[in-house]
Scaffold this active site. Structure first.
Site, PDB file in Angstrom:
ATOM      1  N   THR A   1      -6.665  10.426   7.727  1.00 53.59           N
ATOM      2  CA  THR A   1      -6.498   9.128   7.068  1.00 53.59           C
ATOM      3  C   THR A   1      -6.435   7.978   8.070  1.00 53.59           C
ATOM      4  OG1 THR A   1      -4.101   9.374   7.146  1.00 53.59           O
ATOM      5  CG2 THR A   1      -5.198  10.178   5.155  1.00 53.59           C
TER       6      THR A   1
ATOM      7  N   GLY B   1      -7.075   4.853   9.952  1.00 55.71           N
ATOM      8  CA  GLY B   1      -7.914   3.671   9.709  1.00 55.71           C
ATOM      9  C   GLY B   1      -7.958   3.191   8.270  1.00 55.71           C
ATOM     10  N   THR B   2      -7.213   3.832   7.383  1.00 58.66           N
ATOM     11  CA  THR B   2      -7.261   3.406   5.966  1.00 58.66           C
ATOM     12  C   THR B   2      -6.820   1.950   5.793  1.00 58.66           C
ATOM     13  OG1 THR B   2      -5.086   4.420   5.706  1.00 58.66           O
ATOM     14  CG2 THR B   2      -6.962   5.629   4.778  1.00 58.66           C
ATOM     15  N   GLY B   3      -5.710   1.595   6.455  1.00 59.42           N
ATOM     16  CA  GLY B   3      -5.159   0.249   6.256  1.00 59.42           C
ATOM     17  C   GLY B   3      -6.075  -0.830   6.811  1.00 59.42           C
ATOM     18  N   CYS B   4      -6.579  -0.583   8.024  1.00 57.69           N
ATOM     19  CA  CYS B   4      -7.501  -1.548   8.639  1.00 57.69           C
ATOM     20  C   CYS B   4      -8.727  -1.720   7.744  1.00 57.69           C
ATOM     21  CB  CYS B   4      -7.958  -1.046  10.005  1.00 57.69           C
ATOM     22  SG  CYS B   4      -6.596  -0.813  11.159  1.00 57.69           S
TER      23      CYS B   4
ATOM     24  N   LYS C   1       0.831  -1.207   0.000  1.00 57.80           N
ATOM     25  CA  LYS C   1       0.000   0.000   0.000  1.00 57.80           C
ATOM     26  C   LYS C   1       0.862   1.253   0.000  1.00 57.80           C
ATOM     27  CE  LYS C   1      -1.618  -1.394   3.883  1.00 57.80           C
ATOM     28  NZ  LYS C   1      -2.357  -1.665   5.133  1.00 57.80           N
TER      29      LYS C   1
HETATM   30  N1  LIG Z   1      -4.387  10.272   0.641  1.00 58.17           N
HETATM   31  C1  LIG Z   1      -4.772   9.156   0.045  1.00 58.17           C
HETATM   32  N2  LIG Z   1      -5.416   9.179  -1.154  1.00 58.17           N
HETATM   33  C2  LIG Z   1      -5.833   8.050  -1.746  1.00 58.17           C
HETATM   34  N3  LIG Z   1      -5.653   6.816  -1.216  1.00 58.17           N
HETATM   35  C3  LIG Z   1      -5.010   6.721  -0.035  1.00 58.17           C
HETATM   36  C4  LIG Z   1      -4.530   7.879   0.660  1.00 58.17           C
HETATM   37  N4  LIG Z   1      -3.958   7.461   1.823  1.00 58.17           N
HETATM   38  C5  LIG Z   1      -4.061   6.128   1.852  1.00 58.17           C
HETATM   39  N5  LIG Z   1      -4.681   5.670   0.730  1.00 58.17           N
HETATM   40  C6  LIG Z   1      -4.998   4.280   0.414  1.00 58.17           C
HETATM   41  O1  LIG Z   1      -5.527   3.679   1.594  1.00 58.17           O
HETATM   42  C7  LIG Z   1      -5.171   2.304   1.634  1.00 58.17           C
HETATM   43  C8  LIG Z   1      -4.419   2.024   2.913  1.00 58.17           C
HETATM   44  O2  LIG Z   1      -3.052   2.341   2.711  1.00 58.17           O
HETATM   45  P1  LIG Z   1      -2.082   2.993   3.780  1.00 58.17           P
HETATM   46  O3  LIG Z   1      -2.711   4.242   4.248  1.00 58.17           O
HETATM   47  O4  LIG Z   1      -0.764   3.063   3.140  1.00 58.17           O
HETATM   48  O5  LIG Z   1      -2.101   1.879   4.918  1.00 58.17           O
HETATM   49  P2  LIG Z   1      -1.842   1.958   6.486  1.00 58.17           P
HETATM   50  O6  LIG Z   1      -3.053   2.631   7.093  1.00 58.17           O
HETATM   51  O7  LIG Z   1      -1.734   0.520   6.865  1.00 58.17           O
HETATM   52  O8  LIG Z   1      -0.585   2.743   6.706  1.00 58.17           O
HETATM   53  C9  LIG Z   1      -4.365   2.048   0.380  1.00 58.17           C
HETATM   54  O9  LIG Z   1      -5.218   1.571  -0.630  1.00 58.17           O
HETATM   55  C10 LIG Z   1      -3.809   3.433   0.054  1.00 58.17           C
HETATM   56  O10 LIG Z   1      -3.468   3.577  -1.295  1.00 58.17           O
HETATM   57  C1  LIG Z   2      -5.750  -1.149  17.298  1.00 60.39           C
HETATM   58  C2  LIG Z   2      -5.109  -0.653  16.051  1.00 60.39           C
HETATM   59  N1  LIG Z   2      -4.954  -1.492  14.994  1.00 60.39           N
HETATM   60  C3  LIG Z   2      -4.389  -1.040  13.859  1.00 60.39           C
HETATM   61  C4  LIG Z   2      -3.947   0.252  13.725  1.00 60.39           C
HETATM   62  C5  LIG Z   2      -3.328   0.742  12.435  1.00 60.39           C
HETATM   63  O1  LIG Z   2      -4.175   1.701  11.859  1.00 60.39           O
HETATM   64  P1  LIG Z   2      -4.175   2.162  10.305  1.00 60.39           P
HETATM   65  O2  LIG Z   2      -5.353   1.545   9.640  1.00 60.39           O
HETATM   66  O3  LIG Z   2      -4.305   3.672  10.349  1.00 60.39           O
HETATM   67  O4  LIG Z   2      -2.879   1.693   9.727  1.00 60.39           O
HETATM   68  C6  LIG Z   2      -4.115   1.114  14.833  1.00 60.39           C
HETATM   69  N2  LIG Z   2      -3.716   2.399  14.776  1.00 60.39           N
HETATM   70  N3  LIG Z   2      -4.701   0.633  15.979  1.00 60.39           N
END
Ligand SMILES: Nc1ncnc2c1ncn2[C@@H]1O[C@H](COP(=O)(O)OP(=O)(O)O)[C@@H](O)[C@H]1O
Ligand SMILES: Cc1ncc(COP(=O)(O)O)c(N)n1
Length: 274
Positions: A212, A214-217, A179
């Site tokens: 942003t 919670g995007t990954g979860c 990601k």
């Molecule tokens: N500003 C953004 N614009 C568009 N897509 C985003 C943005 N930030 C995160 N994403 C997308 O959200 C999803 C989660 O990715 P990311 O944010 O890298 O994960 P994490 O929360 O685990 O760090 C991916 O599909 C990423 O491309």
């Molecule tokens: C309990 C818990 N699990 C996972 C994440 C990662 O969050 P994100 O989706 O922003 O990478 C977090 N901040 N807290």
């Protein structure tokens, strides 16, 4: 879903975020917005808000496994995801449970480092995550920082994303999505999918927001929900990316730090507003 038809069941094995933006709370909201019944096996409780994590309390590994078993025996699990597993003992217990009696589909979000820089896993748990949990994944979803750790390289460009995805795929998951939410400029929000043949660049638009959390979860939960609904892994991931992009467009400017993405968008112009 027509009346009388029952929804599929998805399970999240993850930590609680008291602020409601990530972890179990994001997963269950995501499942609900996909009309999938969400069950959960809690691994740990974080004291967390939009500014960061101030305390983490783990559950006993046996308590995590008991929750998985309770759901599996009674409800039946169509797909599951793992999120924050925190320590070696919990990872070992979950891996043992999932390898003895595998679930139909498993999304592994190898939660190790949040984008606020908080370390979400003990140092000595990284190798276990890499060597024992990743090989069980239908789809693994590391973020930029986790992919750097797993692939042992820096990730600065699209070419780096592709090389890292190929390296992580060699660790054993059926598919990997690296990601790109943590990348700068035009690459922010560009992900790379690899499942052994041609890499696929997953690109929507970059959403210019600081909110942003919670995007990954939510991405991994949406993939699990789509798998539970019967989609193939790549289609499930593409649809999940669209879901997260929409939720980013509706993200919530709440709290003093990084607010959470907004899961309510499918309802906003519907029955709630008449
Ligand atoms: N500003 C953004 N614009 C568009 N897509 C985003 C943005 N930030 C995160 N994403 C997308 O959200 C999803 C989660 O990715 P990311 O944010 O890298 O994960 P994490 O929360 O685990 O760090 C991916 O599909 C990423 O491309
Ligand atoms: C309990 C818990 N699990 C996972 C994440 C990662 O969050 P994100 O989706 O922003 O990478 C977090 N901040 N807290």
């Amino acid at each position: 879903m027509s009346q009388g038809m029952q929804p599929p069941i998805a399970l999240t094995i993850a930590g609680s975020d008291s602020g409601g933006g990530a972890g179990i709370q994001a997963d269950l909201k995501t499942f609900a917005m996909h009309c999938v019944h969400g069950a959960c096996a809690l691994t740990c409780v974080t004291a967390q808000n939009t500014l960061g994590v101030t305390r983490v309390d783990p559950l006993a590994p046996a308590a995590v496994v008991a929750q998985i078993n309770a759901v599996a025996i009674d409800l039946g699990i169509a797909a599951a995801k793992t999120g924050m597993l925190l320590n070696r003992d919990i990872i070992s217990a979950v891996v043992d449970r999932l390898s003895t009696d595998p679930l139909p589909a498993l999304v592994v979000d190898p939660v190790m480092v949040s984008r606020t820089g908080a370390q979400l896993i003990d140092d000595d748990a990284v190798a276990l995550m890499r060597d024992r949990l990743l090989p069980l994944a239908t789809v693994a979803t590391p973020n930029r920082y986790e992919a750097q750790l797993l692939a042992g390289q820096a990730i600065e460009s699209l070419a780096d994303l592709i090389v890292a995805a190929k390296t992580i795929w060699q660790l054993g998951p059926q598919a990997v999505v690296v990601k790109g939410g943590g990348l700068p400029g035009d690459l922010r929000g560009v992900d790379v999918w690899f499942a052994g043949d041609e890499p696929v660049v997953l690109r929507t638009e970059t959403v210019d927001t600081p909110h942003t959390h919670g995007t990954g979860c939510s991405l991994s939960a949406a993939i699990a929900a789509n798998l539970a609904l019967g989609q193939a892994p790549l289609a499930a991931t593409q649809a999940a990316k669209t879901y997260v992009t929409q939720a980013l467009h509706h993200s919530l400017a709440i709290g003093q730090g990084q607010g959470p993405i907004g899961h309510f968008f499918p309802l906003l112009n519907g029955w709630l507003n008449g």
